[in-house]
Design a protein around this motif. Sequence first.
Motif, PDB file in Angstrom:
ATOM      1  N   GLU A 147      -0.808  44.943 -17.349  1.00 51.21           N
ATOM      2  CA  GLU A 147      -0.904  44.216 -16.098  1.00 51.21           C
ATOM      3  C   GLU A 147      -1.680  45.031 -15.068  1.00 51.21           C
ATOM      4  N   ALA A 199      -5.355  44.572 -15.783  1.00 53.84           N
ATOM      5  CA  ALA A 199      -5.784  43.243 -15.358  1.00 53.84           C
ATOM      6  C   ALA A 199      -5.936  43.194 -13.838  1.00 53.84           C
ATOM      7  N   ALA A 200      -5.024  43.832 -13.131  1.00 49.76           N
ATOM      8  CA  ALA A 200      -5.094  43.853 -11.673  1.00 49.76           C
ATOM      9  C   ALA A 200      -6.338  44.610 -11.217  1.00 49.76           C
ATOM     10  N   SER A 260      -9.085  45.113 -12.936  1.00 51.76           N
ATOM     11  CA  SER A 260     -10.251  44.312 -13.351  1.00 51.76           C
ATOM     12  C   SER A 260     -10.494  43.193 -12.353  1.00 51.76           C
ATOM     13  N   THR A 261      -9.445  42.542 -11.925  1.00 56.86           N
ATOM     14  CA  THR A 261      -9.568  41.457 -10.948  1.00 56.86           C
ATOM     15  C   THR A 261     -10.093  42.000  -9.624  1.00 56.86           C
ATOM     16  N   LEU A 266     -13.802  42.802 -10.032  1.00 53.35           N
ATOM     17  CA  LEU A 266     -14.587  41.563 -10.011  1.00 53.35           C
ATOM     18  C   LEU A 266     -14.681  40.997  -8.598  1.00 53.35           C
ATOM     19  N   ALA A 267     -13.601  41.097  -7.843  1.00 54.01           N
ATOM     20  CA  ALA A 267     -13.614  40.606  -6.464  1.00 54.01           C
ATOM     21  C   ALA A 267     -14.589  41.421  -5.619  1.00 54.01           C
TER      22      ALA A 267
END
Length: 185
Positions: free
Chosen positions: A2, A5-6, A8-9, A12-13
């Motif tokens: 998790e 994923a956080a 990575s997000t 990307l942002a």
Amino acid sequence: METLAAWSTLALAIIAVIALIGARGQIQEARRLRISTSRAYVTVHAEGDKATRTINLFVTNAGKTHAENVEITFDPPLDAAADHLDHKKTAGFWKQPVIPPGVTIHTALDSGPDRVDSGLPMAFTATVVYKSPATEETLTYTYTIDLDAAAYSVRHITSVDQDTPKQTRALQSIARTLHDRLGRD
């Protein structure tokens, strides 16, 4: 997992925000270029006319759209050595309601030979103020008009014309010499 994923997000942002800022800059530049290429561009320059021996002033709209409320002022004020030119009577010429794109208007400024011998200024500034409706801007440009080059071209043809009898005699002499040497007409 998790956490990955956080991150990575978040990455990307951040990339999306950077791309958005870059795109905004490109959009602003595209808008600036569109405006600069769609507006009116009014110029003023002088040219000598060898056929009439006059110095003419030309006003050209080299832009893509028409120019409105075009007003041209001169420093020092226009004056002519030629008796038949009175710039005070033609002052309305320097206030044009509209000049369409690609159009050049012109008027005689002075007689070239008279101007050179008159002592009148051979240089002045022309300030052009006009509205470009495409961009809703009022634009002001100042041009330095130097009449020496225009007057030189007019003087040159005058000198040639004054020497025409001398040139005619020289050509007649050459023709006689050729006739005598060749013995025919």
